[in-house]
Design an enzyme around this catalytic site. Sequence first.
Site, PDB file in Angstrom:
ATOM      1  N   ASN A  17       0.839  -1.210   0.000  1.00 25.29           N
ATOM      2  CA  ASN A  17       0.000   0.000   0.000  1.00 25.29           C
ATOM      3  C   ASN A  17       0.869   1.253   0.000  1.00 25.29           C
ATOM      4  O   ASN A  17       0.575   2.221  -0.707  1.00 25.29           O
ATOM      5  CB  ASN A  17      -0.936   0.003   1.209  1.00 25.29           C
ATOM      6  N   ARG A  68       4.617   0.161  25.891  1.00 27.51           N
ATOM      7  CA  ARG A  68       3.915   0.797  24.782  1.00 27.51           C
ATOM      8  C   ARG A  68       4.113   2.314  24.802  1.00 27.51           C
ATOM      9  O   ARG A  68       4.269   2.955  23.766  1.00 27.51           O
ATOM     10  CB  ARG A  68       2.423   0.498  24.940  1.00 27.51           C
ATOM     11  N   MET A  93       1.192  -2.686  12.079  1.00 32.92           N
ATOM     12  CA  MET A  93       0.481  -3.636  12.931  1.00 32.92           C
ATOM     13  C   MET A  93       0.788  -3.425  14.413  1.00 32.92           C
ATOM     14  O   MET A  93       1.278  -4.320  15.106  1.00 32.92           O
ATOM     15  CB  MET A  93       0.826  -5.074  12.496  1.00 32.92           C
ATOM     16  N   ILE A  95      -0.912  -1.559  18.058  1.00 32.79           N
ATOM     17  CA  ILE A  95      -1.980  -0.820  18.733  1.00 32.79           C
ATOM     18  C   ILE A  95      -1.337   0.405  19.359  1.00 32.79           C
ATOM     19  O   ILE A  95      -0.286   0.310  20.004  1.00 32.79           O
ATOM     20  CB  ILE A  95      -2.671  -1.713  19.785  1.00 32.79           C
ATOM     21  N   LEU A  96      -1.943   1.567  19.133  1.00 32.89           N
ATOM     22  CA  LEU A  96      -1.331   2.831  19.548  1.00 32.89           C
ATOM     23  C   LEU A  96      -2.000   3.372  20.811  1.00 32.89           C
ATOM     24  O   LEU A  96      -3.197   3.198  21.015  1.00 32.89           O
ATOM     25  CB  LEU A  96      -1.453   3.841  18.408  1.00 32.89           C
ATOM     26  N   HIS A 112      -7.942  -0.617   6.684  1.00 26.55           N
ATOM     27  CA  HIS A 112      -8.270  -1.863   7.379  1.00 26.55           C
ATOM     28  C   HIS A 112      -8.952  -2.800   6.389  1.00 26.55           C
ATOM     29  O   HIS A 112      -9.861  -2.377   5.668  1.00 26.55           O
ATOM     30  CB  HIS A 112      -9.181  -1.566   8.576  1.00 26.55           C
ATOM     31  N   GLU A 146     -10.290   4.441  19.652  1.00 31.83           N
ATOM     32  CA  GLU A 146     -10.838   3.088  19.604  1.00 31.83           C
ATOM     33  C   GLU A 146     -10.394   2.391  18.317  1.00 31.83           C
ATOM     34  O   GLU A 146     -10.636   2.892  17.219  1.00 31.83           O
ATOM     35  CB  GLU A 146     -12.378   3.122  19.677  1.00 31.83           C
ATOM     36  N   ASP A 148      -9.755   0.690  14.975  1.00 28.21           N
ATOM     37  CA  ASP A 148     -10.550   0.424  13.768  1.00 28.21           C
ATOM     38  C   ASP A 148     -11.967   1.003  13.838  1.00 28.21           C
ATOM     39  O   ASP A 148     -12.911   0.406  13.320  1.00 28.21           O
ATOM     40  CB  ASP A 148     -10.621  -1.096  13.483  1.00 28.21           C
ATOM     41  N   GLU A 177      -7.214  -2.240  -2.468  1.00 30.20           N
ATOM     42  CA  GLU A 177      -6.627  -1.305  -1.496  1.00 30.20           C
ATOM     43  C   GLU A 177      -5.660  -0.356  -2.192  1.00 30.20           C
ATOM     44  O   GLU A 177      -5.597   0.835  -1.865  1.00 30.20           O
ATOM     45  CB  GLU A 177      -5.888  -2.075  -0.383  1.00 30.20           C
TER      46      GLU A 177
HETATM   47  C1  GAR Z   1      -3.198  -4.677   4.063  1.00 33.25           C
HETATM   48  O1  GAR Z   1      -4.116  -5.646   3.606  1.00 33.25           O
HETATM   49  C2  GAR Z   1      -3.842  -3.797   5.110  1.00 33.25           C
HETATM   50  O2  GAR Z   1      -5.197  -3.527   4.851  1.00 33.25           O
HETATM   51  C3  GAR Z   1      -3.688  -4.655   6.337  1.00 33.25           C
HETATM   52  O3  GAR Z   1      -2.416  -5.220   6.227  1.00 33.25           O
HETATM   53  C4  GAR Z   1      -2.065  -5.360   4.845  1.00 33.25           C
HETATM   54  C5  GAR Z   1      -0.728  -4.690   4.619  1.00 33.25           C
HETATM   55  O4  GAR Z   1      -0.215  -4.960   3.349  1.00 33.25           O
HETATM   56  N1  GAR Z   1      -3.825  -3.868   7.529  1.00 33.25           N
HETATM   57  C6  GAR Z   1      -4.269  -4.339   8.688  1.00 33.25           C
HETATM   58  O5  GAR Z   1      -4.605  -5.489   8.850  1.00 33.25           O
HETATM   59  C7  GAR Z   1      -4.353  -3.299   9.811  1.00 33.25           C
HETATM   60  N2  GAR Z   1      -4.977  -3.867  10.953  1.00 33.25           N
HETATM   61  P1  GAR Z   1       0.981  -4.088   2.757  1.00 33.25           P
HETATM   62  O6  GAR Z   1       2.093  -4.066   3.812  1.00 33.25           O
HETATM   63  O7  GAR Z   1       1.418  -4.838   1.539  1.00 33.25           O
HETATM   64  O8  GAR Z   1       0.444  -2.733   2.442  1.00 33.25           O
END
Ligand code: GAR
Length: 190
Positions: A17, A68, A93, A95-96, A112, A146, A148, A177
Amino acid sequence: MRAMKNIVILISGGGSNMAAIVRACANEAWPARIAAVISNKADAGGLKFAAEQGIPTVVVPNKEFASRELFDAALREAIDRFAPDLVVLAGFMRILTTPFVEHYAGRMLNIHPSLLPRYPGLHTHRQVLAAGDAKHGATVHIVTAELDHGPVLGQAEIDVLPGDTEEALAARLLAEEHKLYPRVIRSLIA
Ligand code: GAR
Protein backbone atom coordinates in the site's frame (compact mmCIF):
# COMPACT_ATOMS: atom_id res chain seq x y z
CA MET A 1 -1.16 24.23 6.05
CA ARG A 2 1.81 24.57 3.71
CA ALA A 3 1.23 24.20 -0.03
CA MET A 4 3.44 21.12 -0.32
CA LYS A 5 2.11 18.59 2.19
CA ASN A 6 4.42 16.24 4.06
CA ILE A 7 3.18 12.66 4.26
CA VAL A 8 4.81 10.17 6.65
CA ILE A 9 3.92 6.51 6.03
CA LEU A 10 4.15 3.83 8.73
CA ILE A 11 4.58 0.16 7.75
CA SER A 12 5.31 -3.17 9.42
CA GLY A 13 5.63 -5.49 6.44
CA GLY A 14 5.56 -5.74 2.67
CA GLY A 15 4.47 -2.16 2.22
CA SER A 16 2.53 -2.68 -1.00
CA ASN A 17 0.00 0.00 0.00
CA MET A 18 2.88 2.36 0.79
CA ALA A 19 4.38 1.65 -2.65
CA ALA A 20 1.02 2.37 -4.32
CA ILE A 21 0.84 5.70 -2.48
CA VAL A 22 4.44 6.59 -3.40
CA ARG A 23 3.75 5.83 -7.07
CA ALA A 24 0.47 7.76 -7.16
CA CYS A 25 2.09 10.77 -5.48
CA ALA A 26 4.77 10.83 -8.20
CA ASN A 27 2.65 9.85 -11.22
CA GLU A 28 -0.24 12.17 -10.39
CA ALA A 29 2.06 15.01 -9.23
CA TRP A 30 0.30 15.48 -5.89
CA PRO A 31 1.07 18.72 -4.05
CA ALA A 32 2.80 16.50 -1.49
CA ARG A 33 5.96 14.60 -0.78
CA ILE A 34 6.43 11.27 0.96
CA ALA A 35 8.68 12.74 3.65
CA ALA A 36 9.56 9.41 5.29
CA VAL A 37 8.67 5.75 5.61
CA ILE A 38 8.92 4.50 9.19
CA SER A 39 8.74 0.87 10.32
CA ASN A 40 8.61 -0.85 13.69
CA LYS A 41 10.39 -3.81 12.09
CA ALA A 42 13.91 -3.63 10.64
CA ASP A 43 13.11 -6.44 8.17
CA ALA A 44 9.93 -4.87 6.74
CA GLY A 45 10.09 -5.55 3.00
CA GLY A 46 8.79 -2.10 2.11
CA LEU A 47 11.87 -0.33 3.51
CA LYS A 48 13.97 -1.40 0.55
CA PHE A 49 11.48 -0.02 -1.97
CA ALA A 50 11.25 3.28 -0.12
CA ALA A 51 15.04 3.66 0.08
CA GLU A 52 15.31 2.90 -3.65
CA GLN A 53 12.89 5.77 -4.29
CA GLY A 54 15.17 8.09 -2.32
CA ILE A 55 12.70 8.36 0.56
CA PRO A 56 14.23 8.64 4.05
CA THR A 57 13.53 5.48 6.06
CA VAL A 58 13.58 5.07 9.82
CA VAL A 59 13.23 1.97 11.99
CA VAL A 60 11.83 2.32 15.51
CA PRO A 61 11.98 -1.29 16.77
CA ASN A 62 9.12 -1.78 19.23
CA LYS A 63 10.88 -4.80 20.75
CA GLU A 64 13.57 -2.54 22.17
CA PHE A 65 11.15 -0.52 24.28
CA ALA A 66 10.02 -1.61 27.72
CA SER A 67 6.47 -0.32 27.32
CA ARG A 68 3.92 0.80 24.78
CA GLU A 69 4.22 4.34 26.16
CA LEU A 70 8.00 4.48 25.62
CA PHE A 71 7.69 3.04 22.12
CA ASP A 72 4.97 5.51 21.16
CA ALA A 73 7.05 8.42 22.51
CA ALA A 74 10.04 7.37 20.38
CA LEU A 75 7.81 6.81 17.36
CA ARG A 76 6.25 10.22 17.76
CA GLU A 77 9.69 11.84 17.90
CA ALA A 78 10.76 10.00 14.75
CA ILE A 79 7.59 11.04 12.90
CA ASP A 80 7.59 14.67 14.00
CA ARG A 81 11.13 15.21 12.73
CA PHE A 82 9.49 15.16 9.27
CA ALA A 83 6.81 17.75 10.17
CA PRO A 84 3.92 15.65 8.84
CA ASP A 85 0.65 17.11 7.62
CA LEU A 86 -0.61 13.55 7.26
CA VAL A 87 0.45 10.31 8.96
CA VAL A 88 -0.58 7.25 6.94
CA LEU A 89 -0.74 3.81 8.54
CA ALA A 90 -0.24 1.23 5.79
CA GLY A 91 -0.09 -2.26 7.26
CA PHE A 92 1.29 -0.85 10.50
CA MET A 93 0.48 -3.64 12.93
CA ARG A 94 0.70 -1.92 16.31
CA ILE A 95 -1.98 -0.82 18.73
CA LEU A 96 -1.33 2.83 19.55
CA THR A 97 -1.76 4.61 22.88
CA THR A 98 -4.45 7.27 23.25
CA PRO A 99 -1.99 10.19 23.77
CA PHE A 100 -0.20 9.19 20.56
CA VAL A 101 -3.46 9.03 18.62
CA GLU A 102 -4.62 12.35 20.06
CA HIS A 103 -1.35 14.03 19.06
CA TYR A 104 -2.24 13.25 15.42
CA ALA A 105 -5.98 13.87 15.77
CA GLY A 106 -7.59 14.44 12.39
CA ARG A 107 -4.35 13.89 10.44
CA MET A 108 -3.70 10.15 10.87
CA LEU A 109 -5.30 7.61 8.52
CA ASN A 110 -5.47 3.82 8.48
CA ILE A 111 -6.51 1.18 5.98
CA HIS A 112 -8.27 -1.86 7.38
CA PRO A 113 -9.08 -4.99 5.37
CA SER A 114 -12.81 -5.19 6.12
CA LEU A 115 -16.01 -3.29 5.51
CA LEU A 116 -15.96 -1.50 8.86
CA PRO A 117 -17.85 -1.48 11.18
CA ARG A 118 -17.73 -5.20 10.38
CA TYR A 119 -14.66 -7.11 11.62
CA PRO A 120 -12.35 -4.73 13.42
CA GLY A 121 -9.13 -6.43 14.59
CA LEU A 122 -7.27 -9.37 13.07
CA HIS A 123 -8.10 -12.23 10.65
CA THR A 124 -10.73 -10.33 8.70
CA HIS A 125 -10.59 -12.60 5.62
CA ARG A 126 -11.10 -15.69 7.78
CA GLN A 127 -14.05 -14.07 9.51
CA VAL A 128 -15.70 -13.11 6.21
CA LEU A 129 -15.42 -16.72 5.00
CA ALA A 130 -16.65 -18.16 8.30
CA ALA A 131 -19.69 -15.86 8.26
CA GLY A 132 -20.52 -16.77 4.66
CA ASP A 133 -20.61 -13.11 3.61
CA ALA A 134 -21.25 -12.36 -0.07
CA LYS A 135 -19.15 -9.18 0.06
CA HIS A 136 -15.79 -8.23 1.52
CA GLY A 137 -13.85 -5.03 1.36
CA ALA A 138 -11.44 -2.50 2.78
CA THR A 139 -11.93 0.76 4.64
CA VAL A 140 -9.83 3.91 4.94
CA HIS A 141 -10.64 5.79 8.12
CA ILE A 142 -9.37 8.51 10.41
CA VAL A 143 -7.57 6.98 13.38
CA THR A 144 -9.24 7.55 16.73
CA ALA A 145 -8.51 6.06 20.14
CA GLU A 146 -10.84 3.09 19.60
CA LEU A 147 -9.12 0.53 17.34
CA ASP A 148 -10.55 0.42 13.77
CA HIS A 149 -13.47 2.72 14.65
CA GLY A 150 -12.71 6.22 13.31
CA PRO A 151 -14.77 8.15 10.72
CA VAL A 152 -14.81 6.37 7.36
CA LEU A 153 -13.28 8.23 4.39
CA GLY A 154 -13.70 5.55 1.75
CA GLN A 155 -14.40 1.87 1.10
CA ALA A 156 -13.76 -0.64 -1.68
CA GLU A 157 -15.88 -3.76 -2.11
CA ILE A 158 -15.20 -7.13 -3.66
CA ASP A 159 -17.42 -10.20 -4.16
CA VAL A 160 -16.62 -13.33 -2.21
CA LEU A 161 -16.35 -16.09 -4.84
CA PRO A 162 -17.10 -19.80 -4.52
CA GLY A 163 -13.95 -21.64 -3.41
CA ASP A 164 -12.29 -18.50 -2.05
CA THR A 165 -9.54 -19.04 0.52
CA GLU A 166 -8.14 -16.48 2.97
CA GLU A 167 -5.12 -16.04 0.71
CA ALA A 168 -7.18 -15.58 -2.46
CA LEU A 169 -9.44 -13.04 -0.76
CA ALA A 170 -6.49 -11.16 0.72
CA ALA A 171 -4.75 -10.92 -2.65
CA ARG A 172 -7.88 -9.75 -4.51
CA LEU A 173 -8.63 -7.20 -1.81
CA LEU A 174 -5.07 -5.89 -1.73
CA ALA A 175 -5.35 -4.94 -5.42
CA GLU A 176 -8.41 -2.82 -4.52
CA GLU A 177 -6.63 -1.31 -1.50
CA HIS A 178 -3.90 -0.09 -3.86
CA LYS A 179 -6.52 2.00 -5.71
CA LEU A 180 -8.60 3.03 -2.70
CA TYR A 181 -5.87 4.35 -0.41
CA PRO A 182 -4.18 6.69 -2.95
CA ARG A 183 -7.61 7.92 -4.10
CA VAL A 184 -8.64 8.90 -0.55
CA ILE A 185 -5.30 10.57 0.25
CA ARG A 186 -5.32 12.45 -3.02
CA SER A 187 -8.77 13.90 -2.33
CA LEU A 188 -7.70 14.86 1.20
CA ILE A 189 -4.67 16.86 0.13
CA ALA A 190 -6.28 18.42 -2.96
C1 GAR B 1 -3.20 -4.68 4.06
O1 GAR B 1 -4.12 -5.65 3.61
C2 GAR B 1 -3.84 -3.80 5.11
O2 GAR B 1 -5.20 -3.53 4.85
C3 GAR B 1 -3.69 -4.65 6.34
O3 GAR B 1 -2.42 -5.22 6.23
C4 GAR B 1 -2.07 -5.36 4.85
C5 GAR B 1 -0.73 -4.69 4.62
O4 GAR B 1 -0.22 -4.96 3.35
N1 GAR B 1 -3.82 -3.87 7.53
C6 GAR B 1 -4.27 -4.34 8.69
O5 GAR B 1 -4.60 -5.49 8.85
C7 GAR B 1 -4.35 -3.30 9.81
N2 GAR B 1 -4.98 -3.87 10.95
P1 GAR B 1 0.98 -4.09 2.76
O6 GAR B 1 2.09 -4.07 3.81
O7 GAR B 1 1.42 -4.84 1.54
O8 GAR B 1 0.44 -2.73 2.44
